[in-house]
Each structure stands twice: as structure tokens, then as C-alpha cells.
Write a protein that holds these residues in place. Structure first.
Motif, PDB file in Angstrom:
ATOM      1  N   LEU A  15       1.492  58.011  -0.108  1.00 10.88           N
ATOM      2  CA  LEU A  15       0.978  58.780   1.007  1.00 10.88           C
ATOM      3  C   LEU A  15      -0.189  57.950   1.620  1.00 10.88           C
ATOM      4  CD1 LEU A  15       0.573  62.529  -0.715  1.00 10.88           C
ATOM      5  CD2 LEU A  15       2.400  61.636   0.696  1.00 10.88           C
ATOM      6  N   ALA A  16       0.190  57.276   2.624  1.00  5.86           N
ATOM      7  CA  ALA A  16      -0.745  56.529   3.564  1.00  5.86           C
ATOM      8  C   ALA A  16      -0.815  56.880   4.941  1.00  5.86           C
ATOM      9  CB  ALA A  16      -0.109  55.114   3.552  1.00  5.86           C
ATOM     10  N   VAL A  55       4.784  56.739   3.544  1.00  3.19           N
ATOM     11  CA  VAL A  55       4.515  57.608   4.677  1.00  3.19           C
ATOM     12  C   VAL A  55       2.997  57.171   5.384  1.00  3.19           C
ATOM     13  CG1 VAL A  55       4.097  60.035   5.217  1.00  3.19           C
ATOM     14  CG2 VAL A  55       5.792  59.645   3.270  1.00  3.19           C
ATOM     15  N   GLY A  56       3.369  56.630   6.411  1.00  2.97           N
ATOM     16  CA  GLY A  56       2.072  56.095   7.143  1.00  2.97           C
ATOM     17  C   GLY A  56       2.465  55.101   8.253  1.00  2.97           C
ATOM     18  N   HIS A  57       1.680  54.440   8.677  1.00  8.62           N
ATOM     19  CA  HIS A  57       2.004  53.052   9.675  1.00  8.62           C
ATOM     20  C   HIS A  57       2.774  52.255   9.097  1.00  8.62           C
ATOM     21  CE1 HIS A  57      -0.725  54.815  12.749  1.00  8.62           C
ATOM     22  NE2 HIS A  57      -1.612  54.959  11.915  1.00  8.62           N
ATOM     23  N   GLN A  58       3.751  51.483   9.849  1.00  9.04           N
ATOM     24  CA  GLN A  58       4.382  50.564   9.216  1.00  9.04           C
ATOM     25  C   GLN A  58       3.627  49.166   9.375  1.00  9.04           C
ATOM     26  OE1 GLN A  58       8.503  49.953  10.251  1.00  9.04           O
ATOM     27  NE2 GLN A  58       8.736  48.149   9.380  1.00  9.04           N
ATOM     28  N   VAL A  59       3.335  48.518   8.260  1.00 10.98           N
ATOM     29  CA  VAL A  59       2.734  47.400   8.143  1.00 10.98           C
ATOM     30  C   VAL A  59       3.532  46.136   7.246  1.00 10.98           C
ATOM     31  CG1 VAL A  59       0.599  48.590   8.226  1.00 10.98           C
ATOM     32  CG2 VAL A  59       1.667  48.086   5.736  1.00 10.98           C
ATOM     33  N   VAL A  68       7.748  55.859   7.010  1.00 11.13           N
ATOM     34  CA  VAL A  68       8.199  57.014   7.924  1.00 11.13           C
ATOM     35  C   VAL A  68       6.925  57.738   8.348  1.00 11.13           C
ATOM     36  CG1 VAL A  68       8.360  58.616   5.888  1.00 11.13           C
ATOM     37  CG2 VAL A  68       9.757  59.257   7.968  1.00 11.13           C
ATOM     38  N   ARG A  69       6.837  58.474   9.383  1.00 13.73           N
ATOM     39  CA  ARG A  69       5.515  59.071   9.611  1.00 13.73           C
ATOM     40  C   ARG A  69       5.717  60.534   9.536  1.00 13.73           C
ATOM     41  NH1 ARG A  69       1.537  56.938  12.491  1.00 13.73           N
ATOM     42  NH2 ARG A  69       0.377  58.446  11.415  1.00 13.73           N
ATOM     43  N   GLU A  70       4.743  61.166   8.941  1.00 18.14           N
ATOM     44  CA  GLU A  70       4.876  62.365   8.367  1.00 18.14           C
ATOM     45  C   GLU A  70       5.204  63.413   9.665  1.00 18.14           C
ATOM     46  OE1 GLU A  70       0.364  62.150   9.423  1.00 18.14           O
ATOM     47  OE2 GLU A  70       1.915  60.849   8.700  1.00 18.14           O
TER      48      GLU A  70
END
Length: 200
Positions: A15-16, A55-59, A68-70
Motif C-alpha cells: 500500500l503506497a 498500489v500507488g504511483h509507478q516509480v 495500480v492506483r486505488e
């Protein structure tokens, strides 16, 4: 149904996607601890996972993960968890879940959680005061059984989502339960690392 020993593989969801409001809106996944981004620490902690969704910004990362974005956007950690679960390409008996801001988690943490979960529906890291942390394993089928509809995910807390489940609490070793919510937390963890390499 409860978790049994000998299950082949598990998935992990990092969870990011939080807004990092107490850090001035900085993307937590990119913050460095011990010279490495928090995301890399999180991916190290679930090294044993057969599939990982962030789950968060792609880095940038050289790890084989899915970003993926929530949904709904900024819907909170439960929405992030369920969005990540829906992105898994394969089916696994259990899912490991962790927040990206806990750099002292390790593969051994999740091995202990998996072992403790046997005979239950999951296991969660809980500190000395009994506060459950965003580091747990849960039986996939039971998570699916208690999830709300899409509208109900918005603003739902992880605690409320997991409340119906039989999760055994596991005490942290060392600083496993430490997280980074503020710049002060980051300075504290960085200062400890400078003074002592610690158990990891």
C-alpha cells in the motif's frame, strides 16, 4: 476455512497510495531510508511472494511488480487493498499486505505471520499497546467474503474491513512495527541506522 501449513505461494500487496499529508504531500515510496527508497524496502520484505501488486504511483524498479492506483482515487487503505487484490493475475490462498512506510519489516516478519496464521483466517502485526499495524496476512477467500461493494470501499478503514475475520495478533521483533508518518519519524529511523546497523 482456515490457513493451513504447506500452501504453495502467496501474493503481496504493498500500500503506497497515501497522500503523505504529514510529509507535505511527498510520495512516501520514493523517500530514502538507509540510502534506498521505501518501496525497495517493502519489496524486500515480501521477497518470498509469488506475485506483488503495488498500489500507488509507478516509480522505477527492476522488480517484477504490477502498479495500480486505488479505486476510488484516494479512497483509503481498504480501497487500495481491494484494488490491489483485484489486480492479481493468479489465485493464491493467502495475501500479505504491508504499508510502504515500514522499512524495518523483513521476509522473516511475513514468515512468522504465515506460521502464526495457521488455524486462523490470518495474522496481523500488533505493537505492545495492541495497535494493529498495516502488516498482515489474510486468507484470500475470507477477504473476498467480507469485502463491501465498490461504493462501500470509499473511506473504509482496514480495521473495519478485517473486523469480522479471525486474525491472530503477532508481536513485532525489534523495530518491525515502526512506520514513517512525519519527518521526525524519518529522522529517528535514519539516526538509529547511523548509530547501529540493527538486526537486518
Amino acid at each position: 476455512m482456515v490457513i493451513e501449513l504447506g500452501l504453495a505461494g502467496f501474493a503481496a500487496i504493498v500500500l503506497a497510495g497515501g497522500q503523505g499529508s504529514r510529509l507535505g504531500g511527498v510520495d512516501k515510496a520514493s523517500i530514502e531510508v538507509d540510502g534506498r527508497p521505501l518501496l525497495e524496502h517493502a519489496l524486500d520484505a515480501v521477497l518470498d511472494a509469488s506475485e506483488v501488486v503495488v498500489v500507488g504511483h509507478q516509480v522505477p524498479t527492476d522488480r517484477p511488480v504490477t502498479f495500480v492506483r486505488e479505486e476510488p482515487r484516494f479512497g483509503g487503505p481498504a480501497a487500495g487493498l481491494l484494488t490491489g487484490r483485484d489486480m492479481l493475475l493468479r489465485s493464491f490462498p493467502t495475501i500479505a499486505v504491508l504499508a510502504v512506510d515500514m522499512p524495518r519489516l523483513a521476509p522473516g516478519t511475513f514468515r512468522r505471520l504465515q506460521e502464526a496464521a495457521v488455524g486462523h483466517e490470518g495474522a496481523v502485526l500488533a505493537d505492545a499497546d495492541g495497535r494493529r499495524q498495516l502488516a498482515f496476512v489474510v486468507e484470500t477467500a475470507r477477504l473476498d467474503a467480507v469485502r463491501p461493494d465498490h461504493e462501500g470501499q470509499h473511506g473504509l478503514s482496514i480495521r473495519a474491513l478485517l473486523e469480522p475475520l479471525d486474525l491472530v495478533e503477532v508481536a513485532p521483533l525489534g523495530d518491525e512495527a515502526r512506520d514513517i508518518d512525519t519527518w521526525s519519524d524519518l529522522r529517528d529511523i535514519a539516526g538509529e541506522a547511523d548509530g547501529d546497523a540493527g538486526p537486518y
